[in-house]
Each structure stands twice: as C-alpha cells, then as structure tokens.
Design an enzyme around this catalytic site. Structure first.
Site, mmCIF file in Angstrom:
data_model
loop_
_atom_site.group_PDB
_atom_site.id
_atom_site.type_symbol
_atom_site.label_atom_id
_atom_site.label_comp_id
_atom_site.label_asym_id
_atom_site.label_seq_id
_atom_site.Cartn_x
_atom_site.Cartn_y
_atom_site.Cartn_z
ATOM 1 C CG ASP A 12 -2.058 0.970 1.152
ATOM 2 O OD1 ASP A 12 -2.182 1.645 0.107
ATOM 3 O OD2 ASP A 12 -2.819 1.070 2.121
ATOM 4 C CG ASP A 106 -3.283 3.813 -3.565
ATOM 5 O OD1 ASP A 106 -4.193 3.089 -3.986
ATOM 6 O OD2 ASP A 106 -3.398 4.563 -2.584
ATOM 7 C CD GLU A 107 -5.500 -0.843 -1.458
ATOM 8 O OE1 GLU A 107 -5.192 -1.622 -0.512
ATOM 9 O OE2 GLU A 107 -6.498 -0.095 -1.417
#
Length: 361
Positions: A12, A106-107
């Site tokens: 993350d 983003d993860e």
C-alpha cells in the site's frame, strides 16, 4: 500431500497522490497537502500525512477540510501522472511474481508462495520491493505479510507509513481477536454498525457467534465473517480479477433544483458510462442511481434487467426510470451518479435476445 502455507504480501503506497505531488514540487514537502479542488463543491481526493494530523481525510468536502486546516494547500489531481507511477510500481512487483491483484493505483496483493527470484522469505521480498519503489520512484510504501489476503491487508496498516508488519500463521486468530470489527477490510460502516447493535465489537466477539446466527443477519457474507474471525481467508490472489461495475458520478458546482437539469446530467452520465463499456466490450444487467442532496443525505436506487443493457439509450431510459419516483425534488441535488453492474461481455451477444424470449421456469 498438504498444501504449502501461502505467502501473501499487501503493498500500500503511503498517501500516494499527495506524496507524488510533494515529490514533484519540493516546496510542498512538510506541508499539509490535499489533492482536489478547493472550490465550495470540491472534494478531497487524497491528503498528505501532515494534513491528516488535522483530521483531513479523502472524500471530505473541501470546505470542511479547509475549516479543519486553514493553511491546507490544495493541488489539482494529475491522474495521468499517478497512472504512470503506478505502472512503474507494478513493473517492480512483476520481477518477483506473476500473481498480482491490483486493488487500485496505489495498492495490490502479491502471492509470493513460489517467487520468481529466490529469496529466504516473503518478509525479505517485501523489503526489497519497498526499497526498489523508493529508489525508482522516490516514494514510500508500506507492506503487510501473512498467509492470507485478509491478514496481509490488516498488517499493511499496522506500521504505516513506510513500514511493514508480519502476521505468522500461529498468530492470525489471536491478532484478529483484539481488533474492532470496524477496522476489518470487507466490513463497511453500515455492517459494523449492525454488528455493534448485535453486541459484536471485536474479532473475539465475532468469533463467539455461530455460523447460523451470522447467516440469519448477514446472509451470504456470513461464511466470510465466520472465517476471518478465526484468521481464515481462502480467497486466491486473482490476477485477472473481473471488473464488477462501471460507473460515473458528478458533484455539481451549484445544486440542481429542476427535473430538466437533473435529467440532462443523467443523460451525460449515461453517455460516459456507455463509452467506458464500449472500450471494454462489456455491458451489465443492474443499473444503480446515486443521488446526494444538498444536506448530504444520500439515496441509491437499483433495478436488475432480464437482459444486458443494449445501448446508451437503454441505459439512459433505465436511469430515468429510477430517477422519476424521486421527482419533484425535495431539495437541491449536489451529486448524481450512475453505475452499471452484473457485467458481462458483449462480444457474443447472439443468445442474449433468445434467452429473453424463454418462458420463466
């Protein structure tokens, strides 16, 4: 022969959008930054850790964020940049495993049970990945390492920012027991509130419930809740995870007060959703309308069709069908959204019309 213990990493990025802006504009480093529009109808898309100290959060109205942090710096989003950086990060993941399940820009989950590069542990792989991300993008990431997706996701939040945490197999159930159910990925605010009303506040409280009891109140999700309370989650890392929905929404600069204005906005949303469907050669059977009033009261209305939505006009008319019972407006509307779900490919539609002609069984 027993199956090997899975090794799952959840990566993350730390305050991703805001961190990219601080990286690209050094003057913003150390400043409370919000990615979004500062206008009255703006919404915070992301907040730096400096801004979070003041209580600024993503999805917060900009006026509220400004009230909490008067010296907040607003930066307009640059999604093309975020997508490019995300591609860099995913290229790093691919050095270690082909089993990557992106959750957003983003993860992502990574299954490194059988990594492409020989490494002594998933912990070592996570450390290497985070170091490579920092060296190649100038950004920090946090990582959670465990034997399933649920625990890896929990672990990645445990040492944020710029850290990592491991939950080994023997510690999974014990780790879950002390946590509030409201922190569990897969249990949203509404479900957490329902659990609290039933006396379920922690993982231990959830574990104390029988499967029939949970099924009575939570239906099909009961088996998932029953499992995670015991540190169990057998979901695989899905490389080609099918998209579940396509939708668009718009927050208006000024509240809409007339049916004509609202119908025009709906038509525009249907156009954008259908164009997105066309690019992916998919359609769907379920149409959902989301409407947020000026006082932030929110309504959603859905309908499921017997066949896939056939074209843009069909989508627009279905949206109108959902909107009409809400007219005349009780107050101004600040946001309107339209989503298509229960998706399927449109590349082989030959049986679609035939199926719709069959009698109910």
């Amino acid at each position: 022969m027993s199956q090997p213990v899975r090794r799952i990493i959840h990566i993350d990025m730390d305050a991703f959008y805001a961190s990219v802006e601080q990286r690209d504009a050094p003057a913003l480093k150390g400043q409370p930054v919000a990615v979004g529009r500062s206008q009255e109808r703006g919404v915070v898309a992301a907040a730096s850790y400096e801004a979070r100290k003041f209580g600024v959060r993503s999805a917060m109205p900009s006026v509220v964020a400004r009230r909490k942090c008067p010296h907040l710096v607003f930066v307009p989003p640059r999604f093309e940049v975020y997508r490019a950086v995300s591609a860099q990060i995913h290229a790093i993941f691919a050095r270690y495993t082909p089993l990557i399940q992106p959750l957003s820009l983003d993860e992502a989950y990574l299954d490194v049970t059988n990594p492409l590069l020989p490494r002594p542990s998933a912990t070592a792989i996570a450390q290497e990945i985070r170091a490579a991300i920092l060296a190649e993008t100038g950004l920090t990431a946090s990582a959670g390492i465990s034997y399933n997706k649920f625990l890896a996701k929990l672990a990645s939040d445990y040492r944020k920012p710029n850290g990592q945490f491991v939950i080994p197999p023997k510690a999974g159930a014990e780790f879950v027991a002390t946590l509030p159910v409201s922190t569990f990925h897969g249990i949203g605010p509404a479900t957490a509130a329902r659990m609290n009303a039933l006396g379920i506040y922690t993982g231990a409280d959830l574990k104390a419930q029988t499967l029939p009891f949970l099924s009575q109140y939570f239906g099909k999700a009961a088996s998932f809740y029953y499992g995670i309370a015991r540190g169990e989650d057998h979901r695989p890392v899905e490389v080609d995870r099918p998209r579940k929905s396509l939708g668009k929404e718009t927050t208006f600069e000024q509240d809409l007060h007339t049916p004509d204005a609202l119908l025009a906005a709906l038509t525009n949303l249907a156009n954008m959703v259908w164009r997105a469907c066309g690019k992916r050669h998919i359609s769907g059977r379920t149409v959902t309308l989301k409407l947020r009033y000026a006082d932030f009261t929110q309504l959603t209305r859905s309908t499921s069709l017997q066949t896939l939505v056939q074209n843009e006009a069909h989508l627009t008319e279905t949206g109108r069908f959902l909107l009409t019972p809400l007219l005349p407006l009780v107050q101004g509307v600040r946001l309107l959204g339209l989503t298509l779900s229960a998706l399927d490919s449109t590349e082989n539609p030959a049986t679609e019309t035939q199926l719709s002609l069959l009698p109910d069984l």
